[in-house]
Design a protein around this motif. Sequence first.
Motif, mmCIF file in Angstrom:
data_model
loop_
_atom_site.group_PDB
_atom_site.id
_atom_site.type_symbol
_atom_site.label_atom_id
_atom_site.label_comp_id
_atom_site.label_asym_id
_atom_site.label_seq_id
_atom_site.Cartn_x
_atom_site.Cartn_y
_atom_site.Cartn_z
ATOM 1 N N VAL A 23 -13.837 -6.433 4.691
ATOM 2 C CA VAL A 23 -12.898 -6.206 3.595
ATOM 3 C C VAL A 23 -13.655 -6.296 2.273
ATOM 4 O O VAL A 23 -14.284 -7.317 1.985
ATOM 5 C CB VAL A 23 -11.755 -7.239 3.635
ATOM 6 C CG1 VAL A 23 -10.820 -7.061 2.439
ATOM 7 C CG2 VAL A 23 -10.979 -7.123 4.938
ATOM 8 N N LEU A 27 -6.864 -7.131 0.655
ATOM 9 C CA LEU A 27 -6.148 -6.217 1.563
ATOM 10 C C LEU A 27 -4.796 -6.801 1.929
ATOM 11 O O LEU A 27 -4.685 -7.992 2.248
ATOM 12 C CB LEU A 27 -7.010 -5.988 2.805
ATOM 13 C CG LEU A 27 -6.547 -4.973 3.839
ATOM 14 C CD1 LEU A 27 -7.750 -4.373 4.576
ATOM 15 C CD2 LEU A 27 -5.604 -5.604 4.872
ATOM 16 N N ILE A 29 -1.580 -6.093 4.492
ATOM 17 C CA ILE A 29 -0.735 -5.466 5.518
ATOM 18 C C ILE A 29 0.401 -6.441 5.756
ATOM 19 O O ILE A 29 0.183 -7.576 6.184
ATOM 20 C CB ILE A 29 -1.507 -5.172 6.813
ATOM 21 C CG1 ILE A 29 -2.576 -4.103 6.560
ATOM 22 C CG2 ILE A 29 -0.553 -4.691 7.899
ATOM 23 C CD1 ILE A 29 -3.395 -3.733 7.775
ATOM 24 N N LEU A 56 -5.354 -7.820 11.358
ATOM 25 C CA LEU A 56 -5.061 -6.429 11.038
ATOM 26 C C LEU A 56 -4.509 -5.756 12.288
ATOM 27 O O LEU A 56 -5.231 -5.624 13.286
ATOM 28 C CB LEU A 56 -6.332 -5.707 10.570
ATOM 29 C CG LEU A 56 -7.148 -6.404 9.480
ATOM 30 C CD1 LEU A 56 -8.369 -5.561 9.116
ATOM 31 C CD2 LEU A 56 -6.293 -6.689 8.258
ATOM 32 N N ARG A 213 -2.781 -11.511 -0.091
ATOM 33 C CA ARG A 213 -3.845 -10.602 0.328
ATOM 34 C C ARG A 213 -4.904 -11.348 1.144
ATOM 35 O O ARG A 213 -5.150 -12.537 0.937
ATOM 36 C CB ARG A 213 -4.535 -9.962 -0.875
ATOM 37 C CG ARG A 213 -3.644 -9.239 -1.837
ATOM 38 C CD ARG A 213 -4.407 -8.303 -2.762
ATOM 39 N NE ARG A 213 -5.521 -8.932 -3.447
ATOM 40 C CZ ARG A 213 -6.315 -8.296 -4.307
ATOM 41 N NH1 ARG A 213 -6.114 -7.006 -4.566
ATOM 42 N NH2 ARG A 213 -7.302 -8.919 -4.914
ATOM 43 N N ALA A 252 -8.180 3.806 1.754
ATOM 44 C CA ALA A 252 -7.696 2.425 1.697
ATOM 45 C C ALA A 252 -6.913 2.113 2.956
ATOM 46 O O ALA A 252 -6.233 2.977 3.510
ATOM 47 C CB ALA A 252 -6.815 2.210 0.468
ATOM 48 N N LEU A 253 -7.010 0.876 3.395
ATOM 49 C CA LEU A 253 -6.252 0.394 4.544
ATOM 50 C C LEU A 253 -5.172 -0.554 4.049
ATOM 51 O O LEU A 253 -5.419 -1.406 3.194
ATOM 52 C CB LEU A 253 -7.189 -0.327 5.523
ATOM 53 C CG LEU A 253 -6.562 -0.876 6.801
ATOM 54 C CD1 LEU A 253 -5.990 0.245 7.658
ATOM 55 C CD2 LEU A 253 -7.594 -1.679 7.598
ATOM 56 N N GLY A 254 -3.962 -0.399 4.585
ATOM 57 C CA GLY A 254 -2.863 -1.252 4.169
ATOM 58 C C GLY A 254 -2.153 -0.718 2.937
ATOM 59 O O GLY A 254 -2.331 0.444 2.546
ATOM 60 N N GLY A 257 -2.993 0.864 -1.961
ATOM 61 C CA GLY A 257 -4.365 1.338 -2.082
ATOM 62 C C GLY A 257 -4.671 1.948 -3.433
ATOM 63 O O GLY A 257 -5.796 1.829 -3.934
ATOM 64 N N TYR A 261 -6.334 -2.037 -3.731
ATOM 65 C CA TYR A 261 -6.303 -2.838 -2.516
ATOM 66 C C TYR A 261 -6.969 -2.070 -1.357
ATOM 67 O O TYR A 261 -7.032 -0.852 -1.335
ATOM 68 C CB TYR A 261 -4.862 -3.115 -2.080
ATOM 69 C CG TYR A 261 -4.035 -4.030 -2.946
ATOM 70 C CD1 TYR A 261 -4.078 -3.975 -4.328
ATOM 71 C CD2 TYR A 261 -3.168 -4.947 -2.382
ATOM 72 C CE1 TYR A 261 -3.287 -4.796 -5.111
ATOM 73 C CE2 TYR A 261 -2.363 -5.773 -3.143
ATOM 74 C CZ TYR A 261 -2.428 -5.702 -4.515
ATOM 75 O OH TYR A 261 -1.651 -6.509 -5.286
ATOM 76 N N GLY A 262 -7.417 -2.824 -0.375
ATOM 77 C CA GLY A 262 -7.699 -2.271 0.943
ATOM 78 C C GLY A 262 -8.957 -1.455 1.115
ATOM 79 O O GLY A 262 -9.050 -0.682 2.071
#
Length: 316
Positions: A23, A27, A29, A56, A213, A252-254, A257, A261-262
Amino acid sequence: MTVIDRPQKNLLGKIIINSTLVVETGLHIGGGGENLDIGGLDKPVIRDPMTQRPYLPGSSIKGKLRAILERWLKKPLNRSGGSGTYRYESDDLEDGYTEISPGKFVRYQGAKTCELSRVFGSTGGSSCYLKADIIGLEELENKGNPQTINGETYIKTKGRNHPARLIVRDCHLTEESAKQLEKIDTGLYMTEWKFENGIDRVTAAANPRQLERVPAGSKFKFEIVYTVENETQAAEDLENLAIALAILEDDALGGHGSRGYGKIRFENFKIEYRDIERYRQIASGDGKFLPVAIKDIGEFLSRFSDVKALLSDKKS
């Protein structure tokens, strides 16, 4: 009485790809909050109920990879997602058309050959149109309402599902990363607060919110498993997955973005191919690995010929 042959799909083996997901920016989720506390988090992260460590979900990563490949492969938007949104889906195993509204048809590629659906799976559509000869030959449900599309007769039927070849595991913290996160003091267990303040552009009214986060620098164990059913398709599928992982590093993940983030990256790949014979002998030793570890996604892409060689090696 009629005796018919209905064989299973081929199972040639499994390709297992392990890596470390790092990361690089906080991030998020989301997980469901159990309580509504005054001054508490508006959006908590998802946690393992046994350890309370953040993790995740594989479903989030798989969905992101699929969305990336939909755009990369320029798949048409043929399935309504509600609220005026559309996505791509193979409505059946065979090529056909989806009726998105009365008299309006979008062509899709059947899941037997579709580079996206054969990897991620697909669900059959209720407004699926296949060629008349396929309906008869494969004894599918004939819902009538024939349509002439591009000079050929298509008939409405209920589309068939196609199981996914790809498994994306839930990503759990590495033990080293978990020990580091246990030492931080943010008022939250292994995570951080992110305070934001949305400002109404007209009234200038503030809308404060607190998000949880996973901190930058956290590392997770990443694993995907691909079922090899067709060697030619497997090489293409793995290359598409490698490209999707590379694009994900620049995406970006989650959630959130676009606010920074992410951002993530992958490092230290280990790739193994276990064919059927390998499973028969699994107790006698390790599987077949690439001769040298792959450091990152850039090297993964540049050395893809080595990955494909795992498939061809088993024939010799």
